[in-house]
Design an enzyme around this catalytic site. Structure first.
Site, PDB file in Angstrom:
ATOM      1  N   GLY A 208       0.825  -1.202   0.000  1.00 30.15           N
ATOM      2  CA  GLY A 208       0.000   0.000   0.000  1.00 30.15           C
ATOM      3  C   GLY A 208       0.854   1.245   0.000  1.00 30.15           C
ATOM      4  O   GLY A 208       1.907   1.295   0.660  1.00 30.15           O
TER       5      GLY A 208
ATOM      6  N   GLY B  39      -0.850   4.526   0.116  1.00 29.09           N
ATOM      7  CA  GLY B  39      -1.659   5.666   0.541  1.00 29.09           C
ATOM      8  C   GLY B  39      -1.010   6.363   1.712  1.00 29.09           C
ATOM      9  O   GLY B  39       0.197   6.238   1.942  1.00 29.09           O
ATOM     10  N   LEU B  40      -1.796   7.099   2.477  1.00 34.28           N
ATOM     11  CA  LEU B  40      -1.201   7.869   3.572  1.00 34.28           C
ATOM     12  C   LEU B  40      -0.540   6.960   4.596  1.00 34.28           C
ATOM     13  O   LEU B  40       0.560   7.254   5.080  1.00 34.28           O
ATOM     14  CB  LEU B  40      -2.259   8.741   4.231  1.00 34.28           C
ATOM     15  CG  LEU B  40      -2.750   9.911   3.381  1.00 34.28           C
ATOM     16  CD1 LEU B  40      -3.729  10.771   4.174  1.00 34.28           C
ATOM     17  CD2 LEU B  40      -1.590  10.772   2.886  1.00 34.28           C
TER      18      LEU B  40
ATOM     19  N   GLY C 189       0.443   3.611   4.174  1.00 37.23           N
ATOM     20  CA  GLY C 189       1.531   2.850   3.566  1.00 37.23           C
ATOM     21  C   GLY C 189       2.677   3.703   3.088  1.00 37.23           C
ATOM     22  O   GLY C 189       3.851   3.377   3.304  1.00 37.23           O
TER      23      GLY C 189
ATOM     24  N   HIS D 118     -21.790   7.561   4.579  1.00 38.30           N
ATOM     25  CA  HIS D 118     -21.524   9.005   4.586  1.00 38.30           C
ATOM     26  C   HIS D 118     -22.763   9.753   4.115  1.00 38.30           C
ATOM     27  O   HIS D 118     -23.352   9.402   3.086  1.00 38.30           O
ATOM     28  CB  HIS D 118     -20.343   9.311   3.662  1.00 38.30           C
ATOM     29  CG  HIS D 118     -19.726  10.653   3.888  1.00 38.30           C
ATOM     30  ND1 HIS D 118     -20.417  11.824   3.672  1.00 38.30           N
ATOM     31  CD2 HIS D 118     -18.491  11.018   4.308  1.00 38.30           C
ATOM     32  CE1 HIS D 118     -19.619  12.850   3.948  1.00 38.30           C
ATOM     33  NE2 HIS D 118     -18.453  12.384   4.333  1.00 38.30           N
TER      34      HIS D 118
ATOM     35  N   SER E 203     -17.707  16.599   0.166  1.00 34.50           N
ATOM     36  CA  SER E 203     -17.026  16.658   1.454  1.00 34.50           C
ATOM     37  C   SER E 203     -17.944  17.035   2.608  1.00 34.50           C
ATOM     38  O   SER E 203     -18.833  17.881   2.478  1.00 34.50           O
ATOM     39  CB  SER E 203     -15.884  17.680   1.380  1.00 34.50           C
ATOM     40  OG  SER E 203     -15.358  17.936   2.662  1.00 34.50           O
TER      41      SER E 203
ATOM     42  N   ARG F  31     -21.684  11.308  11.313  1.00 30.18           N
ATOM     43  CA  ARG F  31     -22.153  10.810  10.029  1.00 30.18           C
ATOM     44  C   ARG F  31     -23.255   9.767  10.153  1.00 30.18           C
ATOM     45  O   ARG F  31     -24.185   9.742   9.341  1.00 30.18           O
ATOM     46  CB  ARG F  31     -20.967  10.223   9.248  1.00 30.18           C
ATOM     47  CG  ARG F  31     -19.975  11.275   8.825  1.00 30.18           C
ATOM     48  CD  ARG F  31     -18.744  10.669   8.182  1.00 30.18           C
ATOM     49  NE  ARG F  31     -17.844  11.730   7.716  1.00 30.18           N
ATOM     50  CZ  ARG F  31     -16.663  11.514   7.155  1.00 30.18           C
ATOM     51  NH1 ARG F  31     -16.230  10.271   7.027  1.00 30.18           N
ATOM     52  NH2 ARG F  31     -15.912  12.522   6.754  1.00 30.18           N
TER      53      ARG F  31
ATOM     54  N   HIS G 240     -19.039   4.546   2.583  1.00 28.10           N
ATOM     55  CA  HIS G 240     -17.848   5.377   2.462  1.00 28.10           C
ATOM     56  C   HIS G 240     -16.605   4.765   3.106  1.00 28.10           C
ATOM     57  O   HIS G 240     -15.557   4.666   2.484  1.00 28.10           O
ATOM     58  CB  HIS G 240     -18.128   6.746   3.093  1.00 28.10           C
ATOM     59  CG  HIS G 240     -16.961   7.676   3.094  1.00 28.10           C
ATOM     60  ND1 HIS G 240     -16.306   8.036   1.935  1.00 28.10           N
ATOM     61  CD2 HIS G 240     -16.323   8.312   4.100  1.00 28.10           C
ATOM     62  CE1 HIS G 240     -15.313   8.872   2.238  1.00 28.10           C
ATOM     63  NE2 HIS G 240     -15.290   9.040   3.542  1.00 28.10           N
TER      64      HIS G 240
ATOM     65  N   GLU H 195      -6.831   2.384   7.425  1.00 27.24           N
ATOM     66  CA  GLU H 195      -8.192   1.850   7.361  1.00 27.24           C
ATOM     67  C   GLU H 195      -8.214   0.327   7.321  1.00 27.24           C
ATOM     68  O   GLU H 195      -9.228  -0.286   7.639  1.00 27.24           O
ATOM     69  CB  GLU H 195      -8.915   2.411   6.124  1.00 27.24           C
ATOM     70  CG  GLU H 195     -10.399   2.109   6.094  1.00 27.24           C
ATOM     71  CD  GLU H 195     -11.117   2.696   4.888  1.00 27.24           C
ATOM     72  OE1 GLU H 195     -12.334   2.445   4.750  1.00 27.24           O
ATOM     73  OE2 GLU H 195     -10.478   3.402   4.083  1.00 27.24           O
TER      74      GLU H 195
END
Length: 674
Positions: free
Chosen positions: A63, A65-66, A68, A289, A307, A354, A438, A462
């Site tokens: 991964g 992403g943020l 990984g 969401h 958003s 949410r 979401h 996540e």
């Protein structure tokens, strides 16, 4: 909650779906010290690896992403050898790029009485008291460091006129702690992590493998030693081994088919690890969401998120009278509008969490007061019905107060995106929104070190279950991903690696040979069915089952029906699916088919988990368990625990292991935002 035995007397009929195993617990966090000392204590007691030895250690990170990307960059900077994998053609295309609204941090820049403790409290409360206390406090504790790190990287956060970083509010809180970069915060944060990652690639500490998908975990002598990955361009399947593995592969929302996730997002890495012995925690905790563009047709493949930051200035309403629902909203006078969130939750208004905002939107539409085109739905009894699935998100007050330019500065790219998709101008006509799948709060079970039940397998972001309980507060996903990657893993993995660094395995090692053979056998099986139904047709049908019976509202009867339907659909898949193309080639149909096989198994476990949890909490809403005014009703004497599920083989019943949740730093009480 004080430490005591949980009752949880499950009905006898549950025995056909699962068995109950031993309790588990997190042994890495020292609960004998005050909660604000736990992280410092763990960092000090964790063993260290000296810099010379780090050069001899190989860590596999799946991964980019943020979570990984930050982990790979930080571990490479520390001197480890890192092999970093992603299925995209560039690390910059990880789904973290899609996050829009912001990232939370307890810096109290607005002087509105924010603090580390308040962020901790809001997060536990927002998760409906189903998160592990120690992990959440650590997340709040390191949040301020994340902002400093990202500013140093050049992330262009919004600033006030005087040059200080600006913040805004998000759901579930009454302070302004969300830092943002217009409506593209995830993209800017990912670019920062990507730059740090590419620096380590240039330094030679990180080796990047793009267009590679992890298809199995290699376990030897009970420890994670590597992965089997498929080159998605050539089709070649190959093993990669080392001393430890990090999974940072995101969530599993695409089990519903329609979601705000990118089409490629999947559960395969985490699920294949689950099949090798990693427990899976709280799979039924999925987040709906409230601020998404409504479904517009049967051929739609994904949904678009607007958003949550829009709820700072936008007001949500529906007509008071059903006969007004097909009118132009600009023609409906103020006295005929129901600003239902402001009415029901006066303290938090449009900024309720949410799960609450989503359920109330559904309630309004179920009452016949939804807006937008009529859509055909099929209810649980097979009957067709016509319903409007939308509510208004109105910026007319904000435009009057701030001017069009003021709104454009804060939300312009989001308004442009909405107009391109719907052909409606939200500066002139209120947006129409409706809840959509979401984020997933469940994931691979991990302890305080982010280590799974397989020693040497760590899970971040996540992909793990750790920080959000039954509902995630907005702007906390980016916070957790970067916290795990930049600050947690670099301080916890060393404790494992200090005593476990045997090095890579040879390709002819029996554990490697077995994993590669199993991967190739699965691919050959999929190619060999030669049926007459497409992969996507099965995925859509699975998604319909999941949304109808394990979506925004769940019931005992519905969940039992869903389990049966999923099992039937899975059996039909293996008889009639048509996977076109060749294995040794670029084959996106094969990729989707492999992921769908995991979604079948995950979907069944999600329904079993939702069935066994006979309470409502956060995003898990059982219709049999609600208060008189329709709010989620928890049963803390029975279900104040993490549900960690053990795989026991295909066709066998999973085993439930409970991790009791003990709250010492905060009071366990019924959640209220009124």
């Amino acid at each position: 909650m004080s430490e005591k035995a949980l009752t949880n007397n499950a009905p006898a009929t549950d025995a056909q779906y699962y068995t109950v195993g031993s309790e588990i617990g997190d042994t890495k966090a020292n609960r004998s010290v005050e909660i604000d000392k736990v992280w410092s204590d763990r960092k000090f007691t964790a063993k260290l690896v000296n810099p010379a030895n780090r050069r001899k250690i190989t860590i596999i990170v799946v991964g980019t992403g943020l979570a990984g990307g930050a982990a790979a960059a930080s571990l490479g900077e520390a001197g480890y050898n890192v092999l970093n994998f992603c299925y995209q053609d560039s690390p910059r295309r990880a789904h973290s790029i899609a996050a829009q609204g912001g990232i939370n941090a307890a810096k109290n820049y607005k002087n509105d009485n924010d603090s580390t403790y308040r962020l901790f409290y809001d997060t536990v409360k927002g998760g409906d008291y189903r998160a592990r206390e120690t992990n959440v406090y650590r997340l709040a504790e390191v949040s301020a460091n994340i902002i400093d790190q990202c500013v140093a990287q050049g992330v262009p956060f919004a600033r006030e006129y005087g040059g200080l970083l600006d913040t805004r509010s998000f759901g579930g809180v009454q302070v302004q702690r969300t830092f943002y970069a217009r409506g593209q915060t995830g993209q800017q944060l990912l670019i920062g992590a990507y730059q740090a990652l590419e620096r380590q690639v240039a330094e030679g500490t990180v080796q990047m493998f793009t267009r590679h998908e992890m298809l199995d975990l290699i376990v030897k002598d009970g420890r994670a030693r590597g992965i089997v990955a498929r080159d998605m361009v050539t089709g070649e399947v190959a093993p990669f081994t080392g001393d430890a593995v990090v999974l940072a592969t995101g969530g599993y929302g695409n089990v519903f088919f329609l979601s705000t996730n990118a089409m490629g997002c999947n559960v395969t890495a985490g699920w294949r690890a689950h099949r090798k012995g990693a427990y899976f925690g709280n799979p039924c905790y999925t987040q709906i969401h409230p601020t998404c563009i409504p479904v517009h047709g049967d051929n739609q493949s994904k949904l678009t998120l607007m958003s949550e930051s829009l709820r700072n200035d936008g007001r949500i309403w529906v007509p008071k009278k059903a006969e007004d629902c097909d009118k132009d909203p600009r023609q409906i006078p103020e006295e005929d509008r129901d600003y239902y969130l402001e009415r029901i939750y006066p303290a938090f208004g449009n900024l309720v969490p949410r799960d609450i905002a989503s359920r109330q939107a559904k309630n309004m539409c179920d009452q016949g007061r939804g807006v937008g085109p009529l859509v055909t739905e099929i209810d649980a009894d097979g009957n067709e019905r016509q319903v409007r699935r939308g509510v208004y998100l109105d910026f007319s007050d904000a435009i009057s107060r701030l001017g069009k330019h003021g709104v454009e500065v804060k939300y312009g790219n989001l308004f442009d995106m909405y107009k391109q998709i719907t052909a409606e101008d939200p500066y002139e006509v209120p947006m129409r929104i409706y809840p959509a799948v979401h984020y997933t709060m469940g994931g691979v079970w991990v302890d305080y070190d982010l280590e799974s039940t397989i020693p040497g397998l760590f899970v971040a972001g996540e992909a793990n279950f750790s920080d959000h309980g039954a509902n995630r507060l907005g702007a906390s996903a980016l916070m957790q991903g970067l916290a795990d990657g930049y600050f947690v893993l670099p301080n916890t993995m060393n404790d494992y690696l200090a005593d476990n660094r045997p090095g890579p395995l040879p390709d002819d090692d029996p554990a490697v040979v077995e994993a590669v053979a199993a991967t190739n056998a699965q691919i050959d099986r999929l190619i060999g069915v030669k049926g007459n139904r497409t992969v996507d047709s099965y995925h859509k049908e699975l998604g319909h089952i999941m949304w109808e019976y394990c979506g925004m509202a769940r019931s005992d009867a519905g969940l039992r029906k869903a389990i049966g339907l999923i099992r039937e659909l899975k059996a039909d898949f293996w008889q009639n699916v048509n996977v076109t193309g060749q294995a040794k080639d670029l084959n996106q149909t094969l990729e989707r088919a492999g992921r769908l096989v995991d979604f079948f198994e995950l979907g069944e476990l999600m329904c079993i988990d939702a069935l066994h949890r006979r309470e409502s909490c956060g995003g898990h809403f059982r219709v049999e368990h609600q208060t008189e005014d329709g709010e989620a009703l928890r049963h803390d004497d029975e279900f104040a625990y993490v549900a960690a599920w053990e795989w026991t083989g295909e066709g066998n019943k999973p085993v439930l292991h409970r991790e009791p949740l003990v709250y010492k730093a905060i009071e366990l009480k019924q959640r209220s935002y009124k």
